[in-house]
Design a protein around this motif. Structure first.
Motif, PDB file in Angstrom:
ATOM      1  N   ILE A 256       0.852  -1.195   0.000  1.00  0.00           N
ATOM      2  CA  ILE A 256       0.000   0.000   0.000  1.00  0.00           C
ATOM      3  C   ILE A 256       0.882   1.238   0.000  1.00  0.00           C
ATOM      4  O   ILE A 256       1.737   1.404   0.877  1.00  0.00           O
ATOM      5  N   ASP A 257       0.665   2.080  -1.007  1.00  0.00           N
ATOM      6  CA  ASP A 257       1.327   3.379  -1.068  1.00  0.00           C
ATOM      7  C   ASP A 257       0.502   4.344  -0.228  1.00  0.00           C
ATOM      8  O   ASP A 257      -0.531   4.849  -0.660  1.00  0.00           O
ATOM      9  N   GLY A 258       0.957   4.569   0.989  1.00  0.00           N
ATOM     10  CA  GLY A 258       0.265   5.483   1.905  1.00  0.00           C
ATOM     11  C   GLY A 258       1.016   6.790   2.058  1.00  0.00           C
ATOM     12  O   GLY A 258       1.089   7.331   3.168  1.00  0.00           O
ATOM     13  N   ALA A 259       1.563   7.296   0.957  1.00  0.00           N
ATOM     14  CA  ALA A 259       2.395   8.502   1.007  1.00  0.00           C
ATOM     15  C   ALA A 259       1.727   9.641   1.763  1.00  0.00           C
ATOM     16  O   ALA A 259       2.380  10.394   2.488  1.00  0.00           O
ATOM     17  N   HIS A 260       0.399   9.784   1.612  1.00  0.00           N
ATOM     18  CA  HIS A 260      -0.333  10.879   2.261  1.00  0.00           C
ATOM     19  C   HIS A 260      -1.076  10.423   3.513  1.00  0.00           C
ATOM     20  O   HIS A 260      -1.837  11.209   4.084  1.00  0.00           O
ATOM     21  N   SER A 261      -0.890   9.195   3.952  1.00  0.00           N
ATOM     22  CA  SER A 261      -1.788   8.619   4.965  1.00  0.00           C
ATOM     23  C   SER A 261      -1.596   9.172   6.370  1.00  0.00           C
ATOM     24  O   SER A 261      -2.537   9.686   6.982  1.00  0.00           O
ATOM     25  N   ILE A 262      -0.384   9.045   6.911  1.00  0.00           N
ATOM     26  CA  ILE A 262      -0.170   9.446   8.302  1.00  0.00           C
ATOM     27  C   ILE A 262      -0.405  10.942   8.458  1.00  0.00           C
ATOM     28  O   ILE A 262       0.215  11.759   7.795  1.00  0.00           O
ATOM     29  N   GLY A 263      -1.342  11.287   9.328  1.00  0.00           N
ATOM     30  CA  GLY A 263      -1.668  12.685   9.589  1.00  0.00           C
ATOM     31  C   GLY A 263      -2.824  13.222   8.778  1.00  0.00           C
ATOM     32  O   GLY A 263      -3.302  14.324   9.040  1.00  0.00           O
ATOM     33  N   SER A 264      -3.295  12.441   7.772  1.00  0.00           N
ATOM     34  CA  SER A 264      -4.406  12.946   6.956  1.00  0.00           C
ATOM     35  C   SER A 264      -5.664  12.101   7.080  1.00  0.00           C
ATOM     36  O   SER A 264      -6.734  12.535   6.649  1.00  0.00           O
ATOM     37  N   GLU A 266      -7.464   8.526   9.526  1.00  0.00           N
ATOM     38  CA  GLU A 266      -7.295   7.542  10.595  1.00  0.00           C
ATOM     39  C   GLU A 266      -7.371   6.129  10.010  1.00  0.00           C
ATOM     40  O   GLU A 266      -8.258   5.827   9.206  1.00  0.00           O
ATOM     41  N   PHE A 267      -6.465   5.278  10.422  1.00  0.00           N
ATOM     42  CA  PHE A 267      -6.417   3.901   9.929  1.00  0.00           C
ATOM     43  C   PHE A 267      -5.611   3.058  10.905  1.00  0.00           C
ATOM     44  O   PHE A 267      -4.922   3.584  11.789  1.00  0.00           O
ATOM     45  N   ASP A 268      -5.706   1.757  10.732  1.00  0.00           N
ATOM     46  CA  ASP A 268      -4.910   0.806  11.510  1.00  0.00           C
ATOM     47  C   ASP A 268      -4.246  -0.119  10.510  1.00  0.00           C
ATOM     48  O   ASP A 268      -4.904  -0.940   9.865  1.00  0.00           O
ATOM     49  N   VAL A 269      -2.938   0.009  10.343  1.00  0.00           N
ATOM     50  CA  VAL A 269      -2.247  -0.729   9.292  1.00  0.00           C
ATOM     51  C   VAL A 269      -2.379  -2.236   9.466  1.00  0.00           C
ATOM     52  O   VAL A 269      -2.425  -2.979   8.473  1.00  0.00           O
ATOM     53  N   ALA A 270      -2.494  -2.697  10.705  1.00  0.00           N
ATOM     54  CA  ALA A 270      -2.596  -4.138  10.951  1.00  0.00           C
ATOM     55  C   ALA A 270      -3.911  -4.710  10.435  1.00  0.00           C
ATOM     56  O   ALA A 270      -4.028  -5.926  10.239  1.00  0.00           O
ATOM     57  N   VAL A 385     -12.721  11.966   0.495  1.00  0.00           N
ATOM     58  CA  VAL A 385     -11.861  13.113   0.795  1.00  0.00           C
ATOM     59  C   VAL A 385     -11.174  12.911   2.137  1.00  0.00           C
ATOM     60  O   VAL A 385     -11.825  12.582   3.142  1.00  0.00           O
ATOM     61  N   ALA A 386      -9.864  13.118   2.160  1.00  0.00           N
ATOM     62  CA  ALA A 386      -9.103  13.107   3.415  1.00  0.00           C
ATOM     63  C   ALA A 386      -8.833  14.571   3.808  1.00  0.00           C
ATOM     64  O   ALA A 386      -9.683  15.225   4.390  1.00  0.00           O
ATOM     65  N   THR A 387      -7.668  15.082   3.472  1.00  0.00           N
ATOM     66  CA  THR A 387      -7.338  16.481   3.768  1.00  0.00           C
ATOM     67  C   THR A 387      -7.044  17.271   2.491  1.00  0.00           C
ATOM     68  O   THR A 387      -6.549  18.389   2.553  1.00  0.00           O
TER      69      THR A 387
END
Length: 462
Positions: A256-264, A266-270, A385-387
């Protein structure tokens, strides 16, 4: 005279050296013993322990930003607040003061492990990752390269790599360089844009995977976007991973390309079901440029994977190799604990965390722009939409800018004439031209108003 002068200078030099040596022995012996006497872990923690990182008002923490500019393109390069920048500078100065101690005592290695571990809570609160599952690299492209190199070694005739049509162009180039060259076939799954819902996206992906499987293709690898770049879409990545599992080979690997994920968002990678996940910390995670966390679902995956740059730790696995791919400035990675602390502590006046606040504000701002430009009927649903929000520009506006490319059209006019920085892109005749609006914690309604009025002004002049 010359001999006397030389003698006096030599004597003076010897005295100064003796004084420095004595001072060092008196005041620095304990520190030297700590660094060289087997207590590298303690030394590392004494350096990297996060002091009280406390967010202040955005106008204080981001006071280094250009005052003239409305920065509405946070999604490209992010922004780092002053408390984290100061922390980074302390790490840089500590390294410059005694690089040999940092490296040869193991302090750098321990500090980078500590930094990677500091991201654990942002990745998963239910299942904290082990050290062997995490490492820090420069950016998402490096992370993609490491995974693509791994896949290239496993490629068999007929293997297929599936990707999304909205994937980051640089990542596609990486897959072409490694996987396609090794004999794999890259298949692009179309994501509709504009789209009406997550369900529409998922239904399309499922259908394309089923059709691909019916052709006899061996879906062996998948690289999926969580929050895509151009266009910016928050995608149902957990469900897409499940779809790939249903139609792929038993030994399918999913990244998973989560380039924008952290901080934009909520998710649980596990809980996402992937084998690999990576996310930039310098975009929405408040870290300095640049640092990216790479997560593997099992330590064995990291152990079997090489860093793209072979160096002294070659053959010990990605988690170890990433901690020293050669001499460089490690301060951005060493500042990750401070960035994660800032992200954890930041709250809006309403008590929202950063991702919640930016999501609410970008939705409000997108509606304001779309209503002013006459394109409110084409706004994307909130679930996508995220951020960052895609807003259709007035259809009559002539736009030659291509998404995510260097351009000299409307985007340059906005920057140079109106001091507004925002991502502008023409997605083709049938799709039209759109703004990718980013809303960060330092943005204000005035920034959005400047963009709104500037576009209308350019339209009138055209």
């Amino acid at each position: 005279k010359h001999c006397l002068l030389f003698s006096r200078r030599s004597l003076g030099d010897r005295l100064r050296r003796s004084m420095l040596l004595a001072t060092g022995l008196k005041h620095g012996a304990g520190a030297c013993r700590a660094a060289h006497g087997g207590s590298a872990v303690a030394a590392a923690r004494s350096v990297v322990t996060v002091h009280a990182i406390q967010p202040d008002k955005p106008e204080v923490d981001f006071s280094h930003h250009a005052k003239r500019l409305a920065r509405l393109n946070h999604g490209s390069f992010g922004a780092c607040p002053q408390p984290v920048l100061r922390y980074q500078q302390r790490q840089r100065e500590a390294w410059l003061a005694e690089p040999d101690t940092w490296f040869f005592s193991g302090r750098l290695d321990e500090a980078l492990k500590f930094s990677a571990r500091s991201v654990s809570k942002a990745l998963s609160r239910s299942t904290p990752p082990q050290d062997g599952q995490l490492c820090l690299v420069d950016n998402a492209t490096v992370a993609t390269a490491a995974i693509a190199m791994r896949w290239a070694k496993k490629v068999q005739p007929g293997d297929v790599v599936v990707v999304l049509s909205v994937m980051y162009a640089a990542s596609l180039n990486v897959l072409r360089e490694f996987c396609e060259t090794a004999g794999a076939r890259i298949e692009v799954l179309e994501v509709p844009f504009p789209c009406r819902s997550s369900a529409e996206v998922l239904e399309g992906i499922e259908g394309q995977l089923a059709a691909l499987r019916q052709t006899g293709a061996r879906i062996r690898f998948a690289l999926l976007d969580h929050v895509s770049s151009q266009p910016a879409l928050l995608l149902p990545v957990q469900e897409m991973v499940s779809a790939c599992r249903r139609h792929g080979t038993e030994d399918l690997e999913v990244a998973i390309d989560g380039a924008h994920s952290i901080g934009s968002c909520e998710f649980d990678v596990a809980k996402l079901g992937a084998d690999w996940f990576f996310s930039n910390l310098h975009k929405w995670g408040f870290a300095p440029t640049s640092a990216t966390i790479v997560w593997a679902s099992r330590p064995e995956l990291m152990l079997e994977t090489r860093h793209p740059i072979p160096s002294w730790s070659w053959g010990q696995g990605m988690a170890v190799e990433a901690r020293f791919p050669g001499t460089r400035d490690f301060s951005a990675m060493l500042a990750a604990p401070a960035a994660m602390e800032y992200l954890e502590r930041w709250r809006s006046e309403e008590g929202e965390i950063a991702s919640q606040y930016c999501h609410r504000r970008v939705m409000e701002s997108a509606l304001e722009l779309a209503e002013a430009w006459g394109t409110a009927d084409q706004l994307l649903p909130e679930e996508l939409v995220a951020t960052q929000a895609m807003v259709r520009l007035p259809p009559a506006l002539r736009v030659d800018d291509l998404p995510g490319r260097v351009s000299h059209g409307v985007r340059q006019t906005l920057r140079e004439r109106y001091c507004v920085e925002v991502s502008i892109g023409n997605f083709g005749v049938s799709t039209g031209s759109w703004v990718r609006l980013s809303y960060a914690v330092y943005n204000t309604p005035r920034d959005v108003a400047r963009l709104r009025d500037a576009v209308l002004d350019i339209l009138e002049m055209q």
